[in-house]
Each structure stands twice: as C-alpha cells, then as structure tokens.
Design an enzyme around this catalytic site. Structure first.
Site, PDB file in Angstrom:
ATOM      1  N   GLY A   1       0.817  -1.202   0.000  1.00 17.35           N
ATOM      2  CA  GLY A   1       0.000   0.000   0.000  1.00 17.35           C
ATOM      3  C   GLY A   1       0.850   1.251   0.000  1.00 17.35           C
ATOM      4  O   GLY A   1       2.083   1.194   0.072  1.00 17.35           O
ATOM      5  N   ASN A   2       0.193   2.390  -0.060  1.00 18.79           N
ATOM      6  CA  ASN A   2       0.927   3.657  -0.058  1.00 18.79           C
ATOM      7  C   ASN A   2       1.616   3.926   1.274  1.00 18.79           C
ATOM      8  O   ASN A   2       2.674   4.558   1.319  1.00 18.79           O
ATOM      9  CB  ASN A   2      -0.038   4.808  -0.371  1.00 18.79           C
ATOM     10  CG  ASN A   2      -0.502   4.787  -1.812  1.00 18.79           C
ATOM     11  OD1 ASN A   2       0.269   5.028  -2.730  1.00 18.79           O
ATOM     12  ND2 ASN A   2      -1.778   4.477  -2.011  1.00 18.79           N
ATOM     13  N   THR A   3       1.015   3.440   2.364  1.00 17.81           N
ATOM     14  CA  THR A   3       1.543   3.714   3.704  1.00 17.81           C
ATOM     15  C   THR A   3       2.183   2.489   4.330  1.00 17.81           C
ATOM     16  O   THR A   3       3.249   2.581   4.945  1.00 17.81           O
ATOM     17  CB  THR A   3       0.410   4.221   4.625  1.00 17.81           C
ATOM     18  OG1 THR A   3      -0.235   5.338   4.005  1.00 17.81           O
ATOM     19  CG2 THR A   3       0.952   4.637   5.975  1.00 17.81           C
TER      20      THR A   3
ATOM     21  N   GLY B   1      -7.765  -0.803  -8.652  1.00 24.98           N
ATOM     22  CA  GLY B   1      -6.614  -1.169  -7.840  1.00 24.98           C
ATOM     23  C   GLY B   1      -6.587  -2.651  -7.519  1.00 24.98           C
ATOM     24  O   GLY B   1      -7.633  -3.263  -7.274  1.00 24.98           O
TER      25      GLY B   1
ATOM     26  N   ASP C   1      -5.595  -4.223  -4.859  1.00 29.10           N
ATOM     27  CA  ASP C   1      -6.078  -4.521  -3.514  1.00 29.10           C
ATOM     28  C   ASP C   1      -7.602  -4.562  -3.479  1.00 29.10           C
ATOM     29  O   ASP C   1      -8.204  -5.362  -2.749  1.00 29.10           O
ATOM     30  CB  ASP C   1      -5.550  -3.498  -2.510  1.00 29.10           C
ATOM     31  CG  ASP C   1      -5.840  -2.054  -2.907  1.00 29.10           C
ATOM     32  OD1 ASP C   1      -6.028  -1.781  -4.116  1.00 29.10           O
ATOM     33  OD2 ASP C   1      -5.895  -1.194  -2.009  1.00 29.10           O
ATOM     34  N   ARG C   2      -8.248  -3.731  -4.285  1.00 32.01           N
ATOM     35  CA  ARG C   2      -9.716  -3.707  -4.334  1.00 32.01           C
ATOM     36  C   ARG C   2     -10.247  -4.992  -4.961  1.00 32.01           C
ATOM     37  O   ARG C   2     -11.266  -5.529  -4.522  1.00 32.01           O
ATOM     38  CB  ARG C   2     -10.194  -2.474  -5.105  1.00 32.01           C
ATOM     39  CG  ARG C   2      -9.685  -1.158  -4.520  1.00 32.01           C
ATOM     40  CD  ARG C   2     -10.198   0.038  -5.289  1.00 32.01           C
ATOM     41  NE  ARG C   2     -11.609   0.274  -4.998  1.00 32.01           N
ATOM     42  CZ  ARG C   2     -12.405   1.011  -5.754  1.00 32.01           C
ATOM     43  NH1 ARG C   2     -11.947   1.548  -6.874  1.00 32.01           N
ATOM     44  NH2 ARG C   2     -13.653   1.195  -5.401  1.00 32.01           N
TER      45      ARG C   2
ATOM     46  N   THR D   1      -4.841   4.276   3.606  1.00 29.75           N
ATOM     47  CA  THR D   1      -4.476   5.634   3.205  1.00 29.75           C
ATOM     48  C   THR D   1      -5.690   6.340   2.621  1.00 29.75           C
ATOM     49  O   THR D   1      -5.936   7.524   2.865  1.00 29.75           O
ATOM     50  CB  THR D   1      -3.336   5.603   2.170  1.00 29.75           C
ATOM     51  OG1 THR D   1      -2.243   4.847   2.705  1.00 29.75           O
ATOM     52  CG2 THR D   1      -2.874   7.008   1.833  1.00 29.75           C
TER      53      THR D   1
ATOM     54  N   THR E   1      -8.979  22.081  21.299  1.00 33.17           N
ATOM     55  CA  THR E   1      -8.689  21.951  19.864  1.00 33.17           C
ATOM     56  C   THR E   1      -8.512  20.489  19.477  1.00 33.17           C
ATOM     57  O   THR E   1      -9.025  20.040  18.444  1.00 33.17           O
ATOM     58  CB  THR E   1      -7.419  22.755  19.504  1.00 33.17           C
ATOM     59  OG1 THR E   1      -7.663  24.131  19.766  1.00 33.17           O
ATOM     60  CG2 THR E   1      -7.051  22.571  18.040  1.00 33.17           C
TER      61      THR E   1
END
Length: 285
Positions: free
Chosen positions: A10-12, A116, A118-119, A141, A193
């Site tokens: 994956g991207n991450t 993709g 993975d999909r 991600t 915050t």
C-alpha cells in the site's frame, strides 16, 4: 497444504501474509502475517533482504515449503522491485494482480485496468466468504468502498481520503492545528482543539461511512431516485434488502471505526490477504 506468500503493498504500509491455499475447493487459511512501513524509493536488493527477514519471522511449515507468491501493489514504482524480490524466494513465477490475471469477477467499470489490485482482492475474498451482494469498506491511506451486486460482479465503488490522511492534512494546512491521536473523543462537541479535531476526523469519518453506506446499499437494491419516489411498500422492501447485505470493514482503522457505526458490520483484518491467496489459487488451474 499449499503455502503461499501474499504481499499487499500500500501507499503507507506493506502487509506480508503466509496462507494455506491447498486447492480451489478448500478454504484459504491465514497462517501468519506482519506489517511494515512502505518505503520508496526501494531497490530490489533492499526488498529481497526485507523479504528474507519477514520470512524468518513467519511460521513457514517445515512439511510444506513455500509453493508460490502473489503481489498486489498500488505504488507503480515498487511493482517491478517486489516482483524481482519475490522471484528470488518463490519456487515458481510470482503472480501480480492486474490485467491478464484471472479473477473470476466481472468488473463493471468503464476501464477495468484502472481498478486497484487490492480492491480486486477485497472483492474476491468478500464474495467467497460472505456471498453476494456485499459491501467492503477498506480503511487505509484512502477509504475505499467496494460494492458487489447480487450477481457477484464488482458493481462499483468509492474512493475518499482516509482518516489518517484527513488528520495529517488538517495539521499541515492549518498552522495552529496539532497532530492528533486517532481516537474518538468522549463527546461530539470538543472542549479543546484536539477534541474538536478528533470529533471532526474520527467521528466525521464514521458519519461519512454511515451516510455513504445508506446511499451505496440503496443503489445496490435498485432503489435510487426512482425507488424513493415510489410506493411506501417499495421503501420498506428497500430497507429490508439493505439490512440483509453484509458490510465488511477491513484495513488499519477498521476495528476502531466499526464501533462508531450505526449498523452492524463485520471486521475482517485478513480480507485482502485471503483474496490474494484465492487469486493465486484460481490461477493454478
């Protein structure tokens, strides 16, 4: 037993899974897995060394050595790198999810090559385990929705920024906003915050998934604009149909987000890896 190594790049993060995919008629079993940060750029030698380290940690059965490997990669610059690394440890040519690999899934997309890998793995595993129709929500991600219609086809999907990406974007774009821990606050209306950001990012992600699931299930049931304008009985039938469709959450944040959703969902951490093993299995015939 047929031991298969599955890689989900994956991207991450990069996930490695060792699975038993003995035959097309048997269930795929996850034997072990691990996850590391995705590094780019990466050389083939670096990938090969990392792969050997991972294999030393995974429970490879002594009586069933590695028989094959399969790769799903959403980072184009890493695909060839990991293909070469896998070729160094696998006894047969590693498979890569993409055009030309048999999936057994009809893709109802204008350009199936855009989908993709993975999909595709998610849809293959979800249909095998939970039937059709079904909806997969993969929280990584990006937050991806994958809809499987009643014929078992990959009907369509949604791609949205993931929860961690949303939090990071807030902190990077607004000078006074901090990096936050991704957890649900005790109240919707934050009194600091950080609480306000956690509400917006985490509770906002859950609300977005709830809302999109309603729309996705409505469309899957064939109750789009026409259905909503129809008879009251049609609306009841649509709601009943929605309730029967399994919704499967997978990915890094699946377990945490699942507890915040309005509808019951199934959390399946190994969905993508099992889908990859099933794809390997179906391409051995």
């Amino acid at each position: 037993m047929a031991t298969v190594l599955a890689l989900d790049i994956g991207n991450t993060t990069t996930r490695f899974g060792l699975l038993d995919a003995a035959s097309p008629s048997s269930e795929v079993t996850l034997l072990g897995s691990c996850e590391v940060t995705t590094h780019t750029p990466l050389t083939a030698d670096e990938a090969r060394i990392q792969l050997k380290q991972v294999l030393s940690e995974l429970p490879v059965p002594q009586d069933a050595p590695l028989e094959g490997a399969i790769l799903a990669c959403v980072v184009p610059t890493l695909t060839d790198v990991w293909q070469r690394a896998l070729a160094a440890v696998a006894p047969t040519r590693p498979l890569t999810v993409g055009p030309g690999l048999r999936s057994g899934i009809k893709l109802r997309f204008n350009d199936p090559s855009e989908v993709g890998p993975d999909r595709i793995a998610d849809v293959v595993a979800a249909r095998a385990a939970y039937g059709a129709p079904a909806v997969v929500v993969d929280l990584g991600t990006t937050t991806n929705f994958e809809a499987i219609d009643q014929t078992g086809s990959f009907y369509g999907g949604i791609i949205a920024p993931g929860v961690a990406l949303g939090a990071r974007s807030l902190a990077e774009a607004a000078a006074r906003l901090p990096i936050i821990e991704l957890r649900a606050p005790g109240r919707v209306l934050g009194r600091s915050t950080r609480e306000a950001m956690q509400s917006g990012v985490v509770l906002g992600e859950a609300a977005r998934i709830d809302g999109l699931l309603d729309a996705v299930l409505d469309e899957l049931a064939g109750a789009g604009d026409k259905g909503r304008a129809g008879r009251q009985g049609d609306a009841h039938a649509s709601r009943d149909a929605q309730a029967d469709v399994p919704v499967i959450l997978t990915g890094e944040h699946a377990a945490a987000i699942a507890t915040l959703l309005r509808r019951p969902v199934i959390v399946d951490d190994a969905l993508t890896l099992r889908g990859l093993a099933l794809l390997w299995q179906s391409n051995q015939r």
